[in-house]
Design an enzyme around this catalytic site. Structure first.
Site, PDB file in Angstrom:
ATOM      1  N   ASP B  40       0.829  -1.211   0.000  1.00  0.00           N
ATOM      2  CA  ASP B  40       0.000   0.000   0.000  1.00  0.00           C
ATOM      3  C   ASP B  40       0.864   1.262   0.000  1.00  0.00           C
ATOM      4  O   ASP B  40       2.077   1.206  -0.162  1.00  0.00           O
ATOM      5  CB  ASP B  40      -0.978  -0.036   1.176  1.00  0.00           C
ATOM      6  CG  ASP B  40      -0.275   0.029   2.521  1.00  0.00           C
ATOM      7  OD1 ASP B  40       0.945   0.303   2.558  1.00  0.00           O
ATOM      8  OD2 ASP B  40      -0.945  -0.189   3.550  1.00  0.00           O
ATOM      9  N   SER B  41       0.203   2.396   0.184  1.00  0.00           N
ATOM     10  CA  SER B  41       0.914   3.678   0.070  1.00  0.00           C
ATOM     11  C   SER B  41       2.024   3.820   1.112  1.00  0.00           C
ATOM     12  O   SER B  41       3.063   4.415   0.833  1.00  0.00           O
ATOM     13  CB  SER B  41      -0.077   4.835   0.204  1.00  0.00           C
ATOM     14  OG  SER B  41      -0.721   4.766   1.469  1.00  0.00           O
TER      15      SER B  41
END
Lengths: 402, 83
Positions: B40-41
């Site tokens: 994810d980010s």
């Protein structure tokens, strides 16, 4: 009639090992988990419960909380999912310092390799609410969740506040407890600078030779449910939160009020909240830190709140077996208390041998002993916790009917 | 210096960084999406730090948001590192 709050699951990670019953059985057997002057969870392996990635995204204090929660939820019968709507289940988790290990490691990176190497995970791992947030995400707890921060009273505050949330109707169930992983160079040095730590490396609460506390780490987690809802789903009830009260000394940043008047007020308040008299109490799980000041003021507070009855009941300290788990202590001690009540046993204050002048309660020297009950009902205990800043929190707990 | 960066070097640095974060080595290929790798980010912010240190390439939030596959990331980094 107000909503009652029952305990349906408990979990713990302590220097005596993983597991609430491990803690209870080893402490009751007189085993001490302190080595080399500290209570470390030396064999703790987070990946028995979580993936490598989840472990990497959790400071050690959060890892302790997750492992303890997994155990508590399994005992409550929640392993296949929440028995309530997610919005009706919240989480209050206490901690003294939060992810201080993450903070220290990132500060080291900052000094050695510059600001560009401080991890994007630093903030979400070290924030004091990280443990509560991790439990919320992992288990889908969509009610109110937040961290509770009151130094060494945080674990008891969290359990008490969670019980209140259920009583008030804000939640039908709460995951609560406390967690701490502060055996790091900075926090150890900081506590040593305060002269709070035992220089001989021994935790012996209430003993004349006590010279400070032993730092420990770990977590305690409890599943609390509204009593009727728990009965309706056929839950096994371990015990009940009968009462809770919290007060503040408004006296000194670190020292307790010598007379223990704030602590005594909290003890009386918890009794009043439970609708009980001093004579109803069968056992006290003391804060008993092994510092010269706490153990004296706590003894004074118990005498002030319970009167002559204080001399008639066993008073013992879990910290004699595992050291002081700071923000986890109150929760771990609530777990230990409920299992002691369930087994009708008063575990010992390990290492207590030499009485100190004025410290003349029954601190359960030597070995555990059966709890003597006079009236046939399940036994009732007070578990008190006090924190730097003058915070006092007291839980009144009763074992479930066996 | 920038001109000496090769596709192989970028791949090695990015794969090493990703393997450190979670995905196993055999999952790492150009076509793999970050979604299926469970990256994810926050993970990509960690990878960006390594990339910046190794190649002097800064990846901002907008750059990272548009990356769907490992190949997207490798191409963008190589392009920035050699331009």
């Amino acid at each position: 009639m107000s909503r009652r709050v029952v305990i349906t699951g408990v979990g713990a990670v302590t220097p005596l090992g993983v597991g609430a019953r491990t803690l209870h059985e080893r402490w009751s057997a007189g085993t001490c988990g302190i080595e080399d002057g500290e209570g470390a969870c030396a064999d703790f392996d987070p990946t028995t419960v979580m993936s490598d990635k989840e472990a990497r995204r959790a400071d050690r204090f959060t890892q302790f909380a997750i492992v303890a929660c997994e155990e508590a939820m399994a005992e409550a019968g929640w392993q296949d999912g929440l028995p309530y709507e997610g919005e009706r289940v919240g989480c209050f988790l206490g901690t003294g310092i939060g992810g201080v290990g993450t903070l220290e490691a990132n500060h080291q990176e900052l000094l050695e390799r510059g600001p560009g190497r401080v991890s994007p995970l630093a903030v979400p791992l070290m924030m004091g609410n990280a443990g509560a947030a991790a439990l919320s995400m992992r288990y889908g707890l969509r009610g109110q969740t937040y961290g509770i921060v009151s130094a060494c009273a945080a674990g008891a505050h969290a359990v008490g506040a969670a019980a209140r949330a259920i009583q008030a109707g804000d939640a039908d169930a709460m995951i609560t407890g406390g967690s701490e992983a502060a055996l790091t160079p900075l926090s150890k040095a900081a506590f040593e600078a305060l002269d709070a730590i035992s220089t001989v490396g021994i935790s012996r609460p209430f003993d004349a030779r006590r010279d400070g506390f032993i730092m420990g780490e770990g977590a305690g987690v409890l599943v609390l449910e509204e009593e009727e809802a728990a009965r309706a789903r056929g839950a096994t009830v371990l015990g009940e939160v009968l009462g809770y009260a919290a007060t503040s000394d408004a006296h000194h940043l670190t020292a307790p009020d010598p007379e223990g008047s704030g602590a005594a007020a909290a003890l009386r308040g918890a009794l009043r909240d439970a609708g009980l008299e001093p004579g109803d109490i069968d056992y006290v799980n003391a804060h008993g830190t092994s510092t010269p000041l706490n153990d004296r003021s706590e003894t004074n507070a118990l005498k002030a709140a319970l009167g002559d009855h204080a001399y008639k009941i066993p008073v013992s300290s879990t910290k004699s077996a595992i050291g002081h788990l700071l923000g986890a202590a109150g929760a771990v001690e609530a777990v230990a208390t409920i299992l002691a009540l369930r087994d009708r046993v008063a575990p010992p204050t390990i290492g207590y041998e030499e009485p100190d002048e004025g410290l003349d309660l029954d601190y359960v020297p030597g070995s555990a002993r059966p709890l003597e009950l006079s009236n046939g009902r399940p036994p009732i205990a007070l578990s008190d916790s006090f924190g730097f800043g003058g915070h006092n929190a007291v839980l009144c707990l009763q074992a479930g009917a066996s | 210096m920038a001109a000496t960066v090769t596709a192989d070097q970028v791949e090695k640095v990015v794969y090493d960084a990703l393997a450190e974060i979670g995905p196993s080595r055999d999952q790492l290929k150009r076509e793999a999406t970050f979604e299926e790798l469970d990256v994810d980010s926050l993970d990509l912010a960690e990878v960006s730090q390594v990339v910046e240190e190794e190649f002097g390439v800064t990846l901002k939030g907008d750059d990272v948001e548009n990356l769907k596959t490992v190949g997207d990331a490798l191409d963008l980094i190589l392009q920035r590192a050699t331009s």
